[in-house]
Design a protein around this motif. Structure first.
Motif, PDB file in Angstrom:
ATOM      1  N   THR A 139       0.846  -1.204   0.000  1.00  0.00           N
ATOM      2  CA  THR A 139       0.000   0.000   0.000  1.00  0.00           C
ATOM      3  C   THR A 139       0.877   1.248   0.000  1.00  0.00           C
ATOM      4  O   THR A 139       0.681   2.160  -0.814  1.00  0.00           O
ATOM      5  CB  THR A 139      -0.904   0.018   1.259  1.00  0.00           C
ATOM      6  N   ASN A 230      -7.481  -9.588  -7.735  1.00  0.00           N
ATOM      7  CA  ASN A 230      -8.266  -9.403  -6.513  1.00  0.00           C
ATOM      8  C   ASN A 230      -9.760  -9.441  -6.770  1.00  0.00           C
ATOM      9  O   ASN A 230     -10.554  -9.102  -5.881  1.00  0.00           O
ATOM     10  CB  ASN A 230      -7.861  -8.086  -5.842  1.00  0.00           C
ATOM     11  N   ASP A 258       1.792  -2.923 -10.578  1.00  0.00           N
ATOM     12  CA  ASP A 258       1.752  -3.409  -9.201  1.00  0.00           C
ATOM     13  C   ASP A 258       1.902  -4.927  -9.258  1.00  0.00           C
ATOM     14  O   ASP A 258       0.986  -5.639  -9.675  1.00  0.00           O
ATOM     15  CB  ASP A 258       0.428  -3.001  -8.545  1.00  0.00           C
ATOM     16  N   HIS A 261       0.822  -9.240  -6.307  1.00  0.00           N
ATOM     17  CA  HIS A 261       0.263 -10.592  -6.489  1.00  0.00           C
ATOM     18  C   HIS A 261       0.750 -11.257  -7.778  1.00  0.00           C
ATOM     19  O   HIS A 261       0.947 -12.465  -7.815  1.00  0.00           O
ATOM     20  CB  HIS A 261      -1.268 -10.526  -6.543  1.00  0.00           C
ATOM     21  N   LYS A 285       4.491  -7.701   0.290  1.00  0.00           N
ATOM     22  CA  LYS A 285       4.121  -9.035   0.772  1.00  0.00           C
ATOM     23  C   LYS A 285       5.248 -10.066   0.612  1.00  0.00           C
ATOM     24  O   LYS A 285       6.162 -10.096   1.414  1.00  0.00           O
ATOM     25  CB  LYS A 285       2.864  -9.524   0.040  1.00  0.00           C
TER      26      LYS A 285
HETATM   27  N1  PMP Z   1      -1.353  -4.397  -4.342  1.00  0.00           N
HETATM   28  C1  PMP Z   1      -1.995  -5.533  -4.619  1.00  0.00           C
HETATM   29  C2  PMP Z   1      -2.102  -5.998  -6.031  1.00  0.00           C
HETATM   30  C3  PMP Z   1      -2.571  -6.273  -3.583  1.00  0.00           C
HETATM   31  O1  PMP Z   1      -3.226  -7.401  -3.864  1.00  0.00           O
HETATM   32  C4  PMP Z   1      -2.465  -5.804  -2.267  1.00  0.00           C
HETATM   33  C5  PMP Z   1      -3.092  -6.545  -1.100  1.00  0.00           C
HETATM   34  N2  PMP Z   1      -3.932  -7.563  -1.358  1.00  0.00           N
HETATM   35  C6  PMP Z   1      -1.782  -4.619  -2.037  1.00  0.00           C
HETATM   36  C7  PMP Z   1      -1.241  -3.934  -3.099  1.00  0.00           C
HETATM   37  C8  PMP Z   1      -1.633  -4.060  -0.660  1.00  0.00           C
HETATM   38  O2  PMP Z   1      -0.830  -4.876   0.129  1.00  0.00           O
HETATM   39  P1  PMP Z   1      -0.716  -4.537   1.687  1.00  0.00           P
HETATM   40  O3  PMP Z   1      -2.082  -4.816   2.269  1.00  0.00           O
HETATM   41  O4  PMP Z   1       0.296  -5.499   2.176  1.00  0.00           O
HETATM   42  O5  PMP Z   1      -0.326  -3.133   1.786  1.00  0.00           O
END
Ligand code: PMP
Length: 452
Positions: A139, A230, A258, A261, A285
């Motif tokens: 994030t 997502n 991004d 994932h 992550k």
């Molecule tokens: N980018 C993507 C593509 C995600 O899937 C996520 C969380 N699912 C995030 C950013 C944010 O990750 P975090 O909650 O660890 O900040």
């Protein structure tokens, strides 16, 4: 939205009730712990942990590799892997060793360690961007990248795909509404301003819609996943990602991939696997092997443009950076994860396992004649209750079926398999085996046999 997904609703409800009762019987200590957590907001450490199909969460005792044991002594094959935070497996030995060593010598010094440069070089080699900086979450990596690109372009807006997820980034909580215009995503909590003031939105796989929005000339950056992950997995159609790159260049808009994932696509994520050329990559992550870390990588041109800007406060309170970001433990963990755990060989195994997972699911679904589809992105597999597979976020959102999803999740949990609570996602880690895949499939098949 709920569809009938090809199943009998009354039967589904009866079976789901039975499974929830079994779940309650199998988890007395978890249930009691949840009952006692009076001073946690929503009874959980973080509100998302209430996203459970069974009424209360399973409490962790320990986890290793792709196994979890809960406080009631139940053991699970974990296909959730902390929703990707543990794609390297739980507590991989090289990460534990590196962190254990590092943790003895200082945790929060706000001084660089040599591990960070090694991790940066590793990310540069994998994703093809030369200049890296660290955050604690994906994030924050996204937030900071957005700020930097607004500063460089002098443009105010960010464009995202409908039903994307990029963390709790204000600009990203926008969807394409029924009238084709952008609107706040349902459930958007306490938006600082109307999201259409900060953002534009286009459907994934829609170059016409993207060009219409970019032509306004006010978009600093497109922030996107090369495949949506997502809202089920929505894969790019032929030519779509090349079209995005072409249009962003045409309208002077930067492109952020991004990879948080989509890293599941291979050692350099979808960026390397599909030969993409973004200006910025953000990630988080999995790269820390479970230890909090986020990162963004910049092109040489961007790094240079930003370094030369005396008006931007990048070394104090200008809005980019954080006290614990780049801390010694995160950096040691990232170095160990990239160099010793999520290696090329590990990805080859994970992707092979995921292929077997996807093939098996496909056969079972076909065997029952269900109108469902399976998508795979490297080591990540997901099935949706629609066939053909949804082409964009809105279509994928429309194929959701919460009741059916919950039933399958509890049924699997009661027989020792965990899926990601947010969707039907199964992720493979370096220790996920063919036997684990077979075990999932046997239970999944039994669930469908009972249901149908
Ligand atoms: N980018 C993507 C593509 C995600 O899937 C996520 C969380 N699912 C995030 C950013 C944010 O990750 P975090 O909650 O660890 O900040």
């Amino acid at each position: 939205m709920s569809t009938d997904s090809g199943i009998d609703r009354a039967r589904l409800r009866t079976l789901a009730e039975r499974e929830r009762a079994t779940f309650a019987d199998r988890h007395p200590r978890s249930r009691a712990a949840y009952g006692k957590a009076d001073h946690l907001f929503g009874r959980v450490p973080m509100t998302w942990m209430n996203k459970t199909s069974a009424g209360f969460p399973i409490y962790l005792d320990k986890a290793w590799g792709n196994r979890i044991v809960d406080v009631d002594g139940n053991e699970f094959v974990d296909l959730c892997l902390g929703d990707t935070g543990a794609m390297a497996g739980h507590s991989p030995e090289p990460v534990v060793a590196a962190v254990t060593e590092r943790i003895k010598g200082g945790l929060a010094t706000m001084l660089p360690t040599e591990d960070a440069a090694v991790a940066g070089a590793e990310l540069a080699a994998r994703f093809g961007l030369p200049a890296w900086s660290f955050a604690l979450t994906a994030t924050d990596a996204n937030r900071w990248a957005i700020r930097l690109l607004r500063a460089v372009t002098g443009r105010s807006k960010i464009l995202v795909n409908s039903y994307c997820y990029h963390g709790s980034v204000d600009e990203s909580l926008i969807v394409v509404g029924p009238d084709g215009n952008g609107q706040s995503r349902e459930g958007n909590v306490g938006a600082p301003v109307d999201v259409t003031r900060t953002s534009r939105v286009a459907e994934f796989n829609d170059l016409v819609g993207l060009e219409r929005e970019l032509a306004n000339g006010d978009v600093a950056a497109v922030l996107m996943e090369p495949a949506l992950t997502n809202i089920g997995i929505v894969l790019p159609e032929d030519g779509y990602l090349a079209g995005v790159r072409e249009l962003t260049r045409k309208y002077g808009t930067y492109l952020i991939n991004d990879e948080t994932h989509t890293f599941s696509a291979g050692p350099g994520g979808a960026t390397a696997a599909w030969g993409l050329k973004p200006d910025v990559v953000t990630i988080g992550k999995a790269i820390g092997g479970g230890v909090p870390v986020g990162a963004y990588g910049l092109s040489a041109e961007l790094a240079e443009a930003l370094t030369g800007r005396g008006d931007l406060d990048l070394v104090d309170m200008g809005g980019v950076g954080g006290t614990l970001a780049g801390n010694p433990v995160s950096m040691a963990a990232t170095r160990a994860t990239l160099q010793e755990v999520l290696t090329e060989a590990a990805f080859a195994h994970m992707i092979e396992t995921a292929s077997a997972f996807a093939d098996g699911i496909q056969k079972i679904i076909e065997g029952y004649g269900l109108p469902w589809s399976v998508s795979r992105l490297g080591a990540r597999v997901e099935y949706r209750f629609a066939n053909p597979a949804p082409r964009n976020g809105t279509e994928s959102a429309a194929s959701a079926d919460g009741e059916l999803e919950d039933f399958l999740h509890v049924y699997l949990a009661n027989r020792g398999v965990l899926l990601t609570p947010f969707h039907n996602m199964a992720l493979m880690c370096p220790t996920t085996s063919a036997a684990d895949v077979a075990r999932h499939h046997e239970i999944f098949d039994r669930a469908l046999a009972e249901l149908l």
